[in-house]
Enzyme design. Structure first.
Site, PDB file in Angstrom:
ATOM      1  N   THR A 122      -9.721 -37.879  12.986  1.00 58.63           N
ATOM      2  CA  THR A 122     -10.542 -36.676  13.144  1.00 58.63           C
ATOM      3  C   THR A 122     -11.577 -36.648  12.026  1.00 58.63           C
ATOM      4  O   THR A 122     -11.216 -36.635  10.843  1.00 58.63           O
ATOM      5  CB  THR A 122      -9.652 -35.416  13.083  1.00 58.63           C
ATOM      6  OG1 THR A 122      -8.682 -35.527  14.127  1.00 58.63           O
ATOM      7  CG2 THR A 122     -10.464 -34.156  13.257  1.00 58.63           C
ATOM      8  N   PHE A 153      -5.936 -36.063  20.693  1.00 60.15           N
ATOM      9  CA  PHE A 153      -5.486 -34.674  20.875  1.00 60.15           C
ATOM     10  C   PHE A 153      -3.961 -34.547  20.932  1.00 60.15           C
ATOM     11  O   PHE A 153      -3.452 -33.485  21.269  1.00 60.15           O
ATOM     12  CB  PHE A 153      -6.096 -34.089  22.155  1.00 60.15           C
ATOM     13  CG  PHE A 153      -7.599 -34.093  22.144  1.00 60.15           C
ATOM     14  CD1 PHE A 153      -8.311 -33.092  21.474  1.00 60.15           C
ATOM     15  CD2 PHE A 153      -8.318 -35.101  22.766  1.00 60.15           C
ATOM     16  CE1 PHE A 153      -9.699 -33.102  21.447  1.00 60.15           C
ATOM     17  CE2 PHE A 153      -9.716 -35.115  22.737  1.00 60.15           C
ATOM     18  CZ  PHE A 153     -10.405 -34.108  22.075  1.00 60.15           C
ATOM     19  N   LYS A 205     -13.610 -32.568  19.011  1.00 60.62           N
ATOM     20  CA  LYS A 205     -12.312 -32.526  18.323  1.00 60.62           C
ATOM     21  C   LYS A 205     -12.241 -31.353  17.324  1.00 60.62           C
ATOM     22  O   LYS A 205     -11.308 -30.556  17.361  1.00 60.62           O
ATOM     23  CB  LYS A 205     -12.070 -33.864  17.600  1.00 60.62           C
ATOM     24  CG  LYS A 205     -10.806 -33.908  16.777  1.00 60.62           C
ATOM     25  CD  LYS A 205      -9.546 -33.736  17.608  1.00 60.62           C
ATOM     26  CE  LYS A 205      -8.350 -33.503  16.704  1.00 60.62           C
ATOM     27  NZ  LYS A 205      -7.125 -33.250  17.451  1.00 60.62           N
ATOM     28  N   LEU A 251      -0.760 -17.942  22.035  1.00 61.83           N
ATOM     29  CA  LEU A 251      -0.776 -16.497  21.777  1.00 61.83           C
ATOM     30  C   LEU A 251       0.606 -16.037  21.289  1.00 61.83           C
ATOM     31  O   LEU A 251       1.059 -14.956  21.637  1.00 61.83           O
ATOM     32  CB  LEU A 251      -1.178 -15.725  23.039  1.00 61.83           C
ATOM     33  CG  LEU A 251      -2.647 -15.833  23.471  1.00 61.83           C
ATOM     34  CD1 LEU A 251      -2.907 -14.967  24.707  1.00 61.83           C
ATOM     35  CD2 LEU A 251      -3.608 -15.402  22.357  1.00 61.83           C
ATOM     36  N   ALA A 253       2.557 -14.671  18.346  1.00 62.81           N
ATOM     37  CA  ALA A 253       2.339 -14.088  17.015  1.00 62.81           C
ATOM     38  C   ALA A 253       3.401 -14.598  16.050  1.00 62.81           C
ATOM     39  O   ALA A 253       4.503 -14.934  16.447  1.00 62.81           O
ATOM     40  CB  ALA A 253       2.395 -12.573  17.114  1.00 62.81           C
ATOM     41  N   GLY A 254       3.060 -14.663  14.792  1.00 62.41           N
ATOM     42  CA  GLY A 254       4.022 -15.127  13.801  1.00 62.41           C
ATOM     43  C   GLY A 254       3.379 -15.316  12.445  1.00 62.41           C
ATOM     44  O   GLY A 254       2.424 -14.604  12.089  1.00 62.41           O
ATOM     45  N   GLY A 258       0.136 -24.238  10.528  1.00 62.27           N
ATOM     46  CA  GLY A 258       0.142 -25.137   9.366  1.00 62.27           C
ATOM     47  C   GLY A 258      -0.051 -26.541   9.881  1.00 62.27           C
ATOM     48  O   GLY A 258      -0.671 -26.740  10.928  1.00 62.27           O
ATOM     49  N   CYS A 261      -3.223 -30.875  10.725  1.00 54.40           N
ATOM     50  CA  CYS A 261      -4.463 -30.841  11.505  1.00 54.40           C
ATOM     51  C   CYS A 261      -5.221 -29.516  11.451  1.00 54.40           C
ATOM     52  O   CYS A 261      -6.348 -29.478  10.961  1.00 54.40           O
ATOM     53  CB  CYS A 261      -4.172 -31.233  12.947  1.00 54.40           C
ATOM     54  SG  CYS A 261      -3.768 -32.984  13.068  1.00 54.40           S
ATOM     55  N   LYS A 264      -6.766 -28.274   7.941  1.00 55.09           N
ATOM     56  CA  LYS A 264      -7.806 -29.149   7.375  1.00 55.09           C
ATOM     57  C   LYS A 264      -9.005 -29.275   8.319  1.00 55.09           C
ATOM     58  O   LYS A 264     -10.149 -29.337   7.873  1.00 55.09           O
ATOM     59  CB  LYS A 264      -7.223 -30.510   6.991  1.00 55.09           C
ATOM     60  CG  LYS A 264      -7.174 -31.519   8.101  1.00 55.09           C
ATOM     61  CD  LYS A 264      -6.812 -32.893   7.583  1.00 55.09           C
ATOM     62  CE  LYS A 264      -6.485 -33.845   8.721  1.00 55.09           C
ATOM     63  NZ  LYS A 264      -7.491 -34.025   9.743  1.00 55.09           N
TER      64      LYS A 264
HETATM   65  P1  NAD Z   1      -1.032 -40.400   8.523  1.00 61.09           P
HETATM   66  O1  NAD Z   1      -1.277 -40.021   7.121  1.00 61.09           O
HETATM   67  O2  NAD Z   1       0.329 -40.144   9.135  1.00 61.09           O
HETATM   68  O3  NAD Z   1      -1.333 -41.958   8.717  1.00 61.09           O
HETATM   69  C1  NAD Z   1      -2.440 -42.594   8.190  1.00 61.09           C
HETATM   70  C2  NAD Z   1      -2.040 -44.029   7.887  1.00 61.09           C
HETATM   71  O4  NAD Z   1      -3.198 -44.751   7.495  1.00 61.09           O
HETATM   72  C3  NAD Z   1      -1.033 -44.181   6.742  1.00 61.09           C
HETATM   73  O5  NAD Z   1       0.098 -44.904   7.186  1.00 61.09           O
HETATM   74  C4  NAD Z   1      -1.816 -44.934   5.671  1.00 61.09           C
HETATM   75  O6  NAD Z   1      -1.010 -45.784   4.899  1.00 61.09           O
HETATM   76  C5  NAD Z   1      -2.808 -45.701   6.518  1.00 61.09           C
HETATM   77  N1  NAD Z   1      -3.986 -46.171   5.784  1.00 61.09           N
HETATM   78  C6  NAD Z   1      -4.734 -45.531   4.872  1.00 61.09           C
HETATM   79  N2  NAD Z   1      -5.711 -46.335   4.414  1.00 61.09           N
HETATM   80  C7  NAD Z   1      -5.586 -47.499   5.054  1.00 61.09           C
HETATM   81  C8  NAD Z   1      -6.302 -48.726   5.030  1.00 61.09           C
HETATM   82  N3  NAD Z   1      -7.342 -48.890   4.211  1.00 61.09           N
HETATM   83  N4  NAD Z   1      -5.905 -49.706   5.829  1.00 61.09           N
HETATM   84  C9  NAD Z   1      -4.834 -49.560   6.644  1.00 61.09           C
HETATM   85  N5  NAD Z   1      -4.125 -48.408   6.718  1.00 61.09           N
HETATM   86  C10 NAD Z   1      -4.485 -47.404   5.938  1.00 61.09           C
HETATM   87  O7  NAD Z   1      -2.147 -39.665   9.382  1.00 61.09           O
HETATM   88  P2  NAD Z   1      -2.093 -39.179  10.906  1.00 61.09           P
HETATM   89  O8  NAD Z   1      -1.362 -37.897  11.032  1.00 61.09           O
HETATM   90  O9  NAD Z   1      -1.712 -40.324  11.780  1.00 61.09           O
HETATM   91  O10 NAD Z   1      -3.638 -38.851  11.123  1.00 61.09           O
HETATM   92  C11 NAD Z   1      -4.623 -39.857  11.222  1.00 61.09           C
HETATM   93  C12 NAD Z   1      -5.908 -39.227  11.716  1.00 61.09           C
HETATM   94  O11 NAD Z   1      -5.720 -38.692  13.039  1.00 61.09           O
HETATM   95  C13 NAD Z   1      -6.398 -38.060  10.874  1.00 61.09           C
HETATM   96  O12 NAD Z   1      -7.794 -38.047  10.869  1.00 61.09           O
HETATM   97  C14 NAD Z   1      -5.870 -36.859  11.624  1.00 61.09           C
HETATM   98  O13 NAD Z   1      -6.650 -35.714  11.394  1.00 61.09           O
HETATM   99  C15 NAD Z   1      -6.010 -37.298  13.057  1.00 61.09           C
HETATM  100  N6  NAD Z   1      -5.130 -36.642  13.996  1.00 61.09           N
HETATM  101  C16 NAD Z   1      -3.841 -36.393  13.651  1.00 61.09           C
HETATM  102  C17 NAD Z   1      -2.987 -35.791  14.580  1.00 61.09           C
HETATM  103  C18 NAD Z   1      -1.575 -35.472  14.217  1.00 61.09           C
HETATM  104  O14 NAD Z   1      -0.941 -34.734  14.955  1.00 61.09           O
HETATM  105  N7  NAD Z   1      -1.043 -35.995  13.119  1.00 61.09           N
HETATM  106  C19 NAD Z   1      -3.459 -35.457  15.850  1.00 61.09           C
HETATM  107  C20 NAD Z   1      -4.772 -35.760  16.182  1.00 61.09           C
HETATM  108  C21 NAD Z   1      -5.597 -36.359  15.248  1.00 61.09           C
END
Ligand code: NAD
Length: 430
Positions: A122, A153, A205, A251, A253-254, A258, A261, A264
């Site tokens: 994201t 998503f 997104k 919808l 309430a609570g 957190g 996603c 931030k």
């Molecule tokens: P995460 O922190 O669980 O995983 C990120 C991974 O990237 C880690 O394992 C880290 O070691 C690795 N990494 C970092 N630098 C690296 C590099 N140079 N080379 C190789 N690997 C490297 O993060 P996440 O929750 O999977 O989120 C990833 C992205 O997806 C974010 O932008 C997040 O906003 C987005 N996103 C997350 C979710 C969710 O539910 N977690 C949903 C949709 C989108």
């Protein structure tokens, strides 16, 4: 079958890589975290996600899924590279894109033939342009490439299901070649595909997550009004949700949202809007209401036990939401800190997040189950709405508590039931 590399094996990268291999593609998942890769090679999941271990195991066996720490080799042997690294918030709320930049420049240095570089992390609008520029600056060989945006998503806790059954697949591209390649990769998934320019895909997104966060803050603000008037927010939400234009989801309430996603992404969306010259004040208010809800819960606990100093508070649920072990930006962290600041002792239980919670929460006694967390407590607080808490034997809980007080930050119990059991019960907006 397409050759794919997924960089970053977190919640998004690992699930995406495993699911794409399950669709028949050959996938290499890469991470800088050596211990993660070592675990994955032994089929030990670094995260809790229903159904994930099974598809990882199945596809390692089939030879379609592998894990590596060698980004260069993985890029060389793949055609499409998904960037799925973290984009954490910086102190000012803007997204830290340094991991994306590092990966983009490493990909560039190892490109030996046409590559499609897809951003799945994201990111704020215009990141695609920066990725393209970074690749141009670091490319070693004269090979063609495309950059695309394919925002994710999925929801933690149902990430595998969501990947196979998305509401839509958004593809932001500049060329027909990139569009066709991504459409082919996703072809086995039956979902509408929306093709846009890269900037629109990036904004989709941020705008979607911020909208959902807004819906939560909206109902929480309504809940606060309900509480002051004697109305029942559950009924209000039901009535609102029956309107198809509004919908019932988000919808509840609570104590607010957190996780890694919503908080931030909301901040990053506000920040990038401001940078672009638009002060998106609505997003600021969404954040403020969310923070207020946590303080409100602490106030309710304090009102119920009088003085927090020296009191034992049982906390049920630590993960930021049910069905995940993710503790990032979990409301429990702030709530427990506030209670401890007032001198309360915390005994807590979570069905999946205790291991991660132990690394973050200091001075908390972790219990084996929900009943142990209730035992001897001056008050029991529901922070995460795990199903197993909904099924607790409340008469037993009542017997175990020092005083029969339950403060429910997620409205999982019915006030009438609590009244019958003679439990002092406070929830949110009812
Ligand atoms: P995460 O922190 O669980 O995983 C990120 C991974 O990237 C880690 O394992 C880290 O070691 C690795 N990494 C970092 N630098 C690296 C590099 N140079 N080379 C190789 N690997 C490297 O993060 P996440 O929750 O999977 O989120 C990833 C992205 O997806 C974010 O932008 C997040 O906003 C987005 N996103 C997350 C979710 C969710 O539910 N977690 C949903 C949709 C989108």
């Amino acid at each position: 079958m397409r050759k794919i590399c997924v960089v970053g094996t977190g919640y998004v990268g690992l699930v995406t890589g495993a699911c794409l291999s399950d669709l028949g593609h050959k996938v290499i998942c890469v991470d800088v975290d050596k211990s993660k890769i070592a675990m994955l090679r032994k089929n030990v999941m670094p995260i809790y996600e229903p159904g994930l271990a099974e598809i990882v195991k199945k596809n390692i066996k089939s030879g379609r899924l592998s894990f590596s720490t060698n980004l260069g080799e993985s890029v060389k042997s793949s055609e499409t590279i998904f960037i799925a690294v973290g984009t954490p918030p910086r102190d000012d709320g803007s997204a830290d894109l340094s991991f994306v930049e590092t990966v983009a420049s490493q990909i560039a240095a190892n490109m030996n033939s046409y590559k499609l570089i897809v951003d799945k992390s994201t990111v704020p609008v215009e990141t695609g342009e920066w990725v393209e520029m970074t690749i141009k600056r670091n490319i070693k060989k004269n090979v063609e490439f495309d950059v695309a945006s394919n925002p994710e998503f999925l929801r933690e806790g149902s990430a595998v299901y969501d990947t196979f059954n998305p509401d839509r697949i958004v593809i932001g591209v500049k060329s027909k070649r990139a569009e066709n390649l991504l459409k082919e990769i996703y072809a086995p998934i039956k979902a509408p595909v929306l093709v846009t320019d890269i900037k629109s895909a990036e904004i989709i997104k941020h705008a979607s997550n911020s909208y959902l966060a807004m819906k939560i803050s909206y109902i929480n603000a309504v809940a606060n009004l309900c509480e002051k008037t004697g109305a029942d927010v559950a009924k209000v939400a039901e009535g609102m949700g029956m309107d198809k234009r509004i919908g019932r989801s988000f919808l509840n309430a609570g104590i607010g949202f957190g996780g890694f996603c919503f908080p931030k992404d909301l901040e990053a969306f506000y920040w990038i809007s401001k940078k672009m010259g638009f002060d998106f004040k609505l997003l600021k208010e969404v954040k403020e209401i969310n923070e207020y809800q946590r303080k409100l819960l602490v106030k309710k606990i304090e009102e119920a036990v009088w003085n927090l100093k020296g009191k034992t508070i049982g906390v049920l649920g630590l993960a930021f939401k049910p069905d995940t072990d993710d503790m990032r930006f979990a409301p429990s962290v702030d709530i427990i800190a506030m209670l401890q600041e007032h001198g309360a002792r915390i005994q807590a239980y979570d069905p999946a997040a205790m291991k991660k919670a132990k690394m973050i929460l200091k001075g908390v006694t972790f219990k084996k189950n929900a009943y142990d967390a209730a035992k001897g407590a001056d008050c029991l607080v529901i922070v995460t709405e795990w199903n197993e808490f909904k099924e607790l034997d409340l008469s037993k809980v009542r017997r175990l508590l020092k005083h029969p007080i339950i403060i429910d930050g997620r409205n999982i119990f019915e006030p009438q039931v609590m009244k019958k059991l003679d439990i002092t019960y406070k929830s949110m907006g009812r």
